[in-house]
Design an enzyme around this catalytic site. Structure first.
Site, mmCIF file in Angstrom:
data_model
loop_
_atom_site.group_PDB
_atom_site.id
_atom_site.type_symbol
_atom_site.label_atom_id
_atom_site.label_comp_id
_atom_site.label_asym_id
_atom_site.label_seq_id
_atom_site.Cartn_x
_atom_site.Cartn_y
_atom_site.Cartn_z
ATOM 1 C CD GLU A 98 -0.953 14.467 10.325
ATOM 2 O OE1 GLU A 98 -1.720 14.054 11.223
ATOM 3 O OE2 GLU A 98 -0.414 13.719 9.483
ATOM 4 C CG ASP A 115 0.504 1.025 7.358
ATOM 5 O OD1 ASP A 115 1.176 0.084 6.893
ATOM 6 O OD2 ASP A 115 0.616 1.415 8.532
ATOM 7 C CE1 TYR A 118 12.359 -2.155 19.458
ATOM 8 C CE2 TYR A 118 11.309 -4.288 19.213
ATOM 9 C CZ TYR A 118 11.326 -2.932 18.978
ATOM 10 O OH TYR A 118 10.305 -2.346 18.279
ATOM 11 N NE ARG A 174 5.580 4.265 14.714
ATOM 12 C CZ ARG A 174 5.458 3.365 13.739
ATOM 13 N NH1 ARG A 174 5.738 2.098 13.952
ATOM 14 N NH2 ARG A 174 5.064 3.730 12.538
#
Length: 409
Positions: A31, A291, A214, A105
């Site tokens: 990361e 992605d 939402y 998320r």
């Protein structure tokens, strides 16, 4: 047992680590940031995502944090009228086998991270930005920004829209700028008048703009996102925006939208980007995922879902052969489905969400004329997937076919 390096510790990277480690491999996740964390607010998860999350052993943990919405509603942002609604309880869940839910998320990311940390075959490293790779007949090395090398048997580039691994593997330059700017905010639900609250995902379509809201955080917050086709030409990521500017952008909105926008706070903006589908995203022992492989606009709400599918399918294929054959089979089996999702997302942003005048009236007539069953048929190919490749072959047969092709030269 192979040693698999994963570049990128986002949702796709952690899901890949679990899928691969559960198949008996050792995994190192690299990361670039100083901690494992997920940025952003709300995310929609269709049944195909929960099928993948169940395979990854975290579906229950995510569902415990999720809001189970009752419908996906499509509204006319100028007239304020409902155009169509897709119910996602009862019959929908029975048909597609899993729920449709919305989460913050981090409520998706945290269970993936917790299981990675508890997994004996997953190593998590921070401050390790991958800038490229080197490979030979014996393995592959992820090249780090400081010049260091992390060596393994395979490398998965799950390093996002601006993937350094993709830059070397595909070399297609900067992402495509959509011209659409999105403004995001999260509103405490206690500040939202009861008459404006809903357990639905609601989309309001206006002329060259649309608005989505939402509940998230177990219903404690309202996620709001409003997008304007303003012909933006430069990518922007998470830039703070003044409240008054957001309101000024949407003076033609129906009163209920203006009322919700007025409740927003700490707005941030992004200029949305994607890429054209490509046929090749594997190079020997190196492959792209999520992605990095097939970035898509958010309009079909399938970006994270596709990354989760990728992870599970890649894990299955790696169980049956060496990385080069497994990665070739992965791309062959996934590219048609992911390309279709990319192109559908683009089309939804222009043909469904942003028309005006006669085009908007024709859209309303079309959507409003579909029955619930017809709406289910329209989304079945995405939401109802029971396997994540385009082939009917087993993972073992797919890898074997790629091995034979490679041997034949």
């Amino acid at each position: 047992m192979s040693r698999v390096i994963v570049a990128g510790g986002g949702i796709g990277g952690l899901a890949t680590a679990l899928a691969v480690a559960d198949r008996g491999h050792r995994v190192v996740v690299l990361e670039r940031r100083s901690e494992f964390t997920e940025l952003g607010a709300g995310i929609q998860l269709a049944p195909n995502a929960f099928l993948a999350l169940d395979r990854l052993g975290v579906a229950t943990a995510v569902l415990d944090r999720a809001v189970h919405v009752d419908a996906l509603r499509f509204m006319d942002a100028v007239t304020g009228e409902q155009v169509a609604a897709l119910p996602v309880l009862g019959e929908y869940r029975a048909r597609f086998g899993n729920p449709y839910a919305v989460v913050h998320r981090n409520d998706l990311y945290a269970p993936l991270l917790a299981r990675c940390r508890a997994h004996g075959e997953v190593e998590l490293r921070v401050d390790s930005p991958v800038v490229g790779y080197e490979q030979d007949g014996d393995g592959v090395a992820a090249v780090l920004a400081d010049g260091g090398r992390v060596r393994g048997d395979a490398l998965v580039g799950a390093d996002g829209l601006r993937s350094a691994v993709r830059a070397q593997l595909v070399g297609d330059g900067e992402p495509r700028v959509s011209g659409h700017t999105i403004y995001r905010s999260v509103i405490p639900m206690e500040e939202v008048p009861a008459r404006l609250r809903s357990d639905s995902v609601t989309l309001w379509a206006g002329p060259r703009w649309h608005f989505v809201h939402y509940p998230i955080d177990g219903g404690r917050s309202l996620n709001v996102a409003v997008t304007r086709d303003n012909r933006a030409t430069e990518a922007v990521v998470g830039v703070p925006v003044e409240h008054e500017r957001v309101l000024a952008e949407f003076t033609d909105a129906a009163p209920v939208i203006r009322e919700l926008l007025a409740l927003g706070r700490e707005w941030r903006s992004w200029v949305l980007c994607d890429r054209d589908p490509v046929d090749r995203w594997a190079d020997g022992r190196v492959v792209l995922l999520g992605d990095a492989a097939h970035p898509m606009l958010q309009y079909a709400a399938q970006g994270a879902c596709m990354a989760l599918e990728d992870a599970v399918h890649l894990g299955d294929l790696l169980a049956y052969g060496e990385p080069a054959a497994a990665f070739a089979a992965f791309v062959e089996d996934r590219r048609e489905r992911t390309a279709a999702a990319q192109l559908v997302a683009r089309a939804m942003g222009t043909r469904l969400y942003h028309p005006s005048g006669e085009a908007a009236r024709a859209r309303n007539a079309m959507l409003g004329g579909w029955s619930t069953e017809e709406l289910y048929e329209k989304v079945a190919w995405l939401h109802g997937a029971t396997r994540f490749g385009g082939s009917t072959g087993t993972p073992e047969s797919l890898v074997a076919a790629r091995r034979v092709e490679a041997a034949a030269g």
